[in-house]
Design an enzyme around this catalytic site. Structure first.
Site, PDB file in Angstrom:
ATOM      1  N   CYS A   1       0.466  -0.804  -0.074  1.00 15.87           N
ATOM      2  CA  CYS A   1      -0.083  -0.170   0.205  1.00 15.87           C
ATOM      3  C   CYS A   1       0.814   1.524   0.158  1.00 15.87           C
ATOM      4  O   CYS A   1       1.811   1.410  -1.264  1.00 15.87           O
ATOM      5  CB  CYS A   1      -1.181  -0.672   1.212  1.00 15.87           C
ATOM      6  SG  CYS A   1      -2.351   0.883   0.986  1.00 15.87           S
TER       7      CYS A   1
ATOM      8  N   HIS B   1      -3.727  -5.037  -0.485  1.00 16.49           N
ATOM      9  CA  HIS B   1      -2.776  -5.919   0.915  1.00 16.49           C
ATOM     10  C   HIS B   1      -3.092  -7.293   0.620  1.00 16.49           C
ATOM     11  O   HIS B   1      -4.467  -7.705   1.031  1.00 16.49           O
ATOM     12  CB  HIS B   1      -3.869  -4.777   2.055  1.00 16.49           C
ATOM     13  CG  HIS B   1      -4.006  -4.144   2.489  1.00 16.49           C
ATOM     14  ND1 HIS B   1      -3.098  -3.139   3.610  1.00 16.49           N
ATOM     15  CD2 HIS B   1      -4.290  -2.356   2.269  1.00 16.49           C
ATOM     16  CE1 HIS B   1      -3.257  -1.730   3.538  1.00 16.49           C
ATOM     17  NE2 HIS B   1      -3.743  -1.295   2.507  1.00 16.49           N
TER      18      HIS B   1
ATOM     19  N   GLU C   1      -2.110  -9.257   3.355  1.00 11.78           N
ATOM     20  CA  GLU C   1      -3.129  -9.798   4.684  1.00 11.78           C
ATOM     21  C   GLU C   1      -3.940  -9.711   4.533  1.00 11.78           C
ATOM     22  O   GLU C   1      -4.686 -10.230   5.463  1.00 11.78           O
ATOM     23  CB  GLU C   1      -2.244  -8.643   5.346  1.00 11.78           C
ATOM     24  CG  GLU C   1      -2.327  -7.977   5.770  1.00 11.78           C
ATOM     25  CD  GLU C   1      -1.881  -7.083   4.947  1.00 11.78           C
ATOM     26  OE1 GLU C   1      -1.923  -5.387   5.688  1.00 11.78           O
ATOM     27  OE2 GLU C   1      -1.463  -6.695   4.047  1.00 11.78           O
TER      28      GLU C   1
END
Length: 208
Positions: free
Chosen positions: A83, A188, A190
């Protein structure tokens, strides 16, 4: 394998650490210590918020930028920016004024200006990867894979060859950028469930 996630006061560090630990099968160092970053075999730079604030936070850690340059530019260690961590690889960011970046991938971070005025900013939610270029970390992905995005600014690379995948939001946005041993994801991983974990796993296995 030693993995360092840089803690400079920005980023979803807990979620990122858990995702990387799950894929690596080993503890991950979430650290603000340049010495730990300089010694790591894999380096991750997360980032949430405004470009200038993230840049200031990174520079507020004495020796951290120098440790990153030593490990990544001169040491050739695999690096992933996530990001705003990806955006910090740019030459400069133009969010709330002009701010310098690391300058690792030439280009600027500028506002998203979708052609369709009904599209809301920030670009938030699931979106598909498109225009994937051949790259070892992207080998397990395919066009149409959904990743999770949250951003109001985009990375305009000076050299289109540094854009490894795009997403469409009223026009193409750089979703993955990279060169040499450096990689950045605007999304992202994750937070991107199975596809994101596969991306992390491929990054950990990558031998630039």
């Amino acid at each position: 394998m030693s993995i360092a996630i840089v803690d400079y006061g920005s980023g979803n560090l807990h979620s990122a650490a858990k995702a990387f630990e799950r894929m690596a099968g080993t503890p991950v160092a979430v650290t603000s210590e340049p010495e730990v970053v300089a010694a790591a075999e894999r380096i991750v730079l997360p980032g949430v918020g405004a470009f200038g604030d993230c840049w200031s936070g990174l520079n507020a850690l004495p020796g951290m930028v120098e440790a990153l340059e030593e490990a990544v530019l001169r040491g050739g260690r695999p690096f992933l920016g996530i990001c705003v961590g990806m955006q910090l690889m740019a030459s400069r960011g133009r969010e709330h004024g002009a701010h310098p970046g690391l300058g690792w991938i030439p280009g600027e971070v500028v506002p998203i200006e979708p052609v369709d005025p009904t599209l809301k900013i920030p670009h938030m939610g699931w979106n598909e990867l498109e225009d994937l270029r051949p790259h070892p970390v992207l080998d397990g992905q395919r066009a149409g894979t959904h990743m999770y995005f949250v951003h109001s600014f985009q990375f305009h690379c000076a050299d289109p060859a540094h854009v490894l995948a795009t997403a469409d939001y009223g026009g193409p946005l750089a979703a993955v950028v990279g060169r040499d041993n450096m990689l950045g994801s605007q999304f992202h991983p994750e937070k991107s469930q199975k596809a994101g974990l596969a991306f992390i796993k491929s990054f950990l296995a990558w031998r630039p």
